[in-house]
Design an enzyme around this catalytic site. Structure first.
Site, PDB file in Angstrom:
ATOM      1  N   CYS A  45     -36.639   6.169 -21.124  1.00 31.82           N
ATOM      2  CA  CYS A  45     -38.011   6.511 -20.708  1.00 31.82           C
ATOM      3  C   CYS A  45     -38.967   5.357 -20.987  1.00 31.82           C
ATOM      4  CB  CYS A  45     -38.496   7.765 -21.431  1.00 31.82           C
ATOM      5  SG  CYS A  45     -37.446   9.209 -21.183  1.00 31.82           S
TER       6      CYS A  45
HETATM    7  C1  BEZ Z   1     -33.849   8.209 -22.844  1.00 34.78           C
HETATM    8  O1  BEZ Z   1     -34.959   8.090 -22.333  1.00 34.78           O
HETATM    9  O2  BEZ Z   1     -33.244   7.236 -23.265  1.00 34.78           O
HETATM   10  C2  BEZ Z   1     -33.186   9.552 -22.899  1.00 34.78           C
HETATM   11  C3  BEZ Z   1     -33.948  10.696 -23.011  1.00 34.78           C
HETATM   12  C4  BEZ Z   1     -33.327  11.920 -23.078  1.00 34.78           C
HETATM   13  C5  BEZ Z   1     -31.960  12.004 -23.061  1.00 34.78           C
HETATM   14  C6  BEZ Z   1     -31.192  10.843 -22.937  1.00 34.78           C
HETATM   15  C7  BEZ Z   1     -31.816   9.608 -22.851  1.00 34.78           C
END
Ligand code: BEZ
Length: 210
Positions: A45
């Site tokens: 994210c």
């Molecule tokens: C991420 O943004 O890295 C992420 C968020 C939720 C689950 C898996 C990855």
């Protein structure tokens, strides 16, 4: 029933990093991109929100307003922005919507309980100036989105609205385009005099707005 293409994007009022917004007022006469992410302070994210900040001038030049959303509270969004700016070498300059009660996520079907009943999935909605939904896509949590693809779809949608044109597979800005089936041969001859009729249903012409 869940949202479908052509439906009106639900309106809502929410706290954001740029102040409280009423979503339809925020969009005004612009196109919109509303994209949800699972959670603040997560690696994928962080790269995504930085990527959108870097592309925001390109969105603006297409008359598009972007907004991010997750079920995190506003304080979390505000704290996380400095990490995004620092690690992605950018400045987040668009609203991040705080939806701690999941009310907006519910309206847009951004919670998929079989995936995770607490976090928003990676959804993207493209919204036209008349507030109709033109695109909906959902990505897995582990896959960061390609926001150049979102720009590409916006370019295609704007060619359709402004010029009655469609875009072929793997089209990119500058490539030849397709005259929409709704355009008669007579009208095509007038509006696109240089087009090539490969088949009666496949009429190809150069992109007009280069
Ligand atoms: C991420 O943004 O890295 C992420 C968020 C939720 C689950 C898996 C990855």
């Amino acid at each position: 029933m869940s949202l479908q293409l052509g439906d009106t994007a639900p309106n809502f009022t929410a706290e954001t990093t740029e102040g409280t917004i009423q979503f339809h007022d925020y969009l005004g006469d612009s196109w919109g991109v509303l994209f949800s992410h699972p959670a603040d302070f997560t690696p994928v994210c962080t790269t995504e929100l930085g990527a959108v900040a870097k592309l925001n001038k390109k969105f603006e030049s297409r008359n598009v307003k972007v907004a991010a959303i997750s079920v995190d509270p506003i304080e979390s969004h505000v704290d996380w922005i400095s990490d995004i700016n620092e690690t992605q070498n950018t400045t987040v300059d668009y609203p991040m919507i705080a939806d701690p009660d999941g009310e907006v996520a519910e309206l847009y079907g951004m919670i998929h309980p079989n995936s995770d009943d607490k976090m928003t999935v990676r959804s993207v909605f493209i919204i036209a100036p008349d507030k109709s939904i033109k695109l909906m896509i959902t990505y897995p949590a582990s896959t960061g989105r390609n926001f150049d693809e979102i720009l590409r779809v916006i370019d295609s949608l704007q060619l359709t609205v402004n010029h009655s044109l469609a875009t072929p597979a793997n089209w990119n800005h500058g490539d030849d385009v397709i005259i929409a089936p709704s355009v008669s041969d007579e009208e095509a001859a007038e509006r696109f005099p240089d087009h090539v009729k490969v088949k009666p249903y496949l009429r190809v012409t150069g992109q007009p707005n280069l």
